[in-house]
Design an enzyme around this catalytic site. Structure first.
Site, short mmCIF file in Angstrom:
data_model
loop_
_atom_site.label_atom_id
_atom_site.label_comp_id
_atom_site.label_asym_id
_atom_site.label_seq_id
_atom_site.Cartn_x
_atom_site.Cartn_y
_atom_site.Cartn_z
N ASP A 254 0.87 -1.18 0.00
CA ASP A 254 0.00 0.00 0.00
C ASP A 254 0.91 1.24 0.00
O ASP A 254 2.12 1.12 0.22
CB ASP A 254 -0.89 0.00 1.26
CG ASP A 254 -1.78 1.24 1.35
OD1 ASP A 254 -2.47 1.54 0.36
OD2 ASP A 254 -1.77 1.93 2.39
N SER A 255 0.30 2.41 -0.19
CA SER A 255 1.06 3.65 -0.13
C SER A 255 1.61 3.92 1.27
O SER A 255 2.56 4.68 1.43
CB SER A 255 0.15 4.81 -0.52
OG SER A 255 -0.92 4.90 0.41
N CYS B 27 -4.42 -1.70 -1.80
CA CYS B 27 -4.58 -0.26 -1.98
C CYS B 27 -5.51 -0.08 -3.17
O CYS B 27 -5.23 -0.58 -4.27
CB CYS B 27 -3.20 0.34 -2.28
SG CYS B 27 -3.22 2.07 -2.73
N HIS C 80 -7.11 2.76 3.95
CA HIS C 80 -6.81 3.49 5.19
C HIS C 80 -8.07 3.64 6.06
O HIS C 80 -7.98 3.74 7.28
CB HIS C 80 -6.29 4.90 4.87
CG HIS C 80 -4.83 4.95 4.51
ND1 HIS C 80 -4.35 4.52 3.31
CD2 HIS C 80 -3.75 5.41 5.22
CE1 HIS C 80 -3.03 4.71 3.27
NE2 HIS C 80 -2.65 5.25 4.41
#
Ligand code: DGL
Length: 283
Positions: free
Chosen positions: A16-17, A79, A192
């Site tokens: 993921d980021s 993500c 998130h």
């Protein structure tokens, strides 16, 4: 020196980021307790959401190569933004590798809605991607969708701000207009956001369903993993290797706020031209 463990063929690579994909990792660990996991949080480049899809694709490709190089046998793009930008091309680029991606759970929301109104929270890049638009096209033609990009929310969650004033403000601004439009479900289209589910529930109240796709993604990962030939691997290895391209200290602070056990954190560094990632060994 900070040595990495051995990664057998049933190792699941997840990225993921930043910390968002940890909401998916948690579910994967619950449902698949006996596979090693490698998690890559690209915190030096978070957020991905406002970036061009092309840039997110090239970051995702290098991360994928890196995870495969470490020994991952399957890649979970944990993500929505990276899935929007990279899932189709990554599958073409690495045809022998099984990929699991995220797509906003518009389908279950559209199937269940009574009011015909559904809210979706996701990043600008996710809303622009083909993946999201094809899901809406296929499954939500007769439903009214209210979208919001919750600008700044990813950064607040990265800081561990799950309940503070700023986080509440962003969510209220996104959700109140949706409630006025009689939504009866909110789809979390960014990995998130599950970390702020308690606050979202407090704002939308008990009548509105909050849909997190992580359990379905973990189930899909389990299904795909069962087709990976992992003969000869030791099933008792269930360590978690957490990698961050940002600060170990900040990453550790976040990990301490959520439930993850049996892990080691390592730092990684991108090469200057972003074509390569290397483990930073501790002195
Ligand atoms: N967690 C991500 C997602 O699911 C990325 C958020 C971001 O970096 O903007 O879209």
């Amino acid at each position: 020196m900070n040595k990495l463990p051995y990664f057998p063929k049933n190792t699941i690579g997840i990225f993921d980021s930043g910390v968002g994909g940890l909401s998916v990792l948690r579910e994967i660990r619950n449902q698949i307790p006996d596979s090693p996991l490698i998690y890559f949080g690209d915190q030096i480049h978070v957020p991905y959401g406002p970036r061009e899809l092309e840039e997110v694709y090239s970051l995702s490709k290098v991360i994928t190569q890196f995870l495969l190089g470490l020994g991952a046998g399957i890649i979970v793009v944990a993500c929505n933004t990276a899935s929007a930008a990279a899932l189709y091309p990554l599958r073409e680029e690495f045809p022998d590798i099984p990929f699991v991606g995220m797509e906003p759970a518009v389908k279950p929301a559209a199937e269940k809605t009574n009011t015909g109104n559904v809210g979706v929270l996701a990043t600008p890049a996710t809303f622009q991607g083909k993946l999201y638009n094809s899901v809406v096209e296929r499954f939500a033609k007769n439903v009214k969708i209210y979208q919001n990009t919750c600008s700044g929310l990813v950064q607040e969650i990265e800081k561990g701000n799950f309940t503070g004033v700023k986080t509440r403000h962003i969510l209220e601004n996104a959700l109140y207009p949706m409630l006025e439009n009689k939504i009866d479900s909110v789809v979390l289209g960014c990995t998130h956001y599950p970390f702020v589910i308690p606050l979202i529930k407090e704002i939308v109240g008990p009548e509105v369903a909050v849909i997190d796709p992580a359990p379905a993604v973990a189930k899909q990962t389990m299904r795909i993993l069962s087709n990976v030939d992992d003969s000869g691997t030791d099933r008792n290895q269930n360590h978690i290797t957490l990698l961050t391209s940002g600060s170990i200290k900040e990453f550790q602070t976040f990990i301490d706020m959520i439930e993850i056990n049996n892990y080691k954190i390592h730092q990684v560094k991108w090469s200057q031209n972003r074509s390569e990632i290397n483990i930073v060994h501790e002195k």
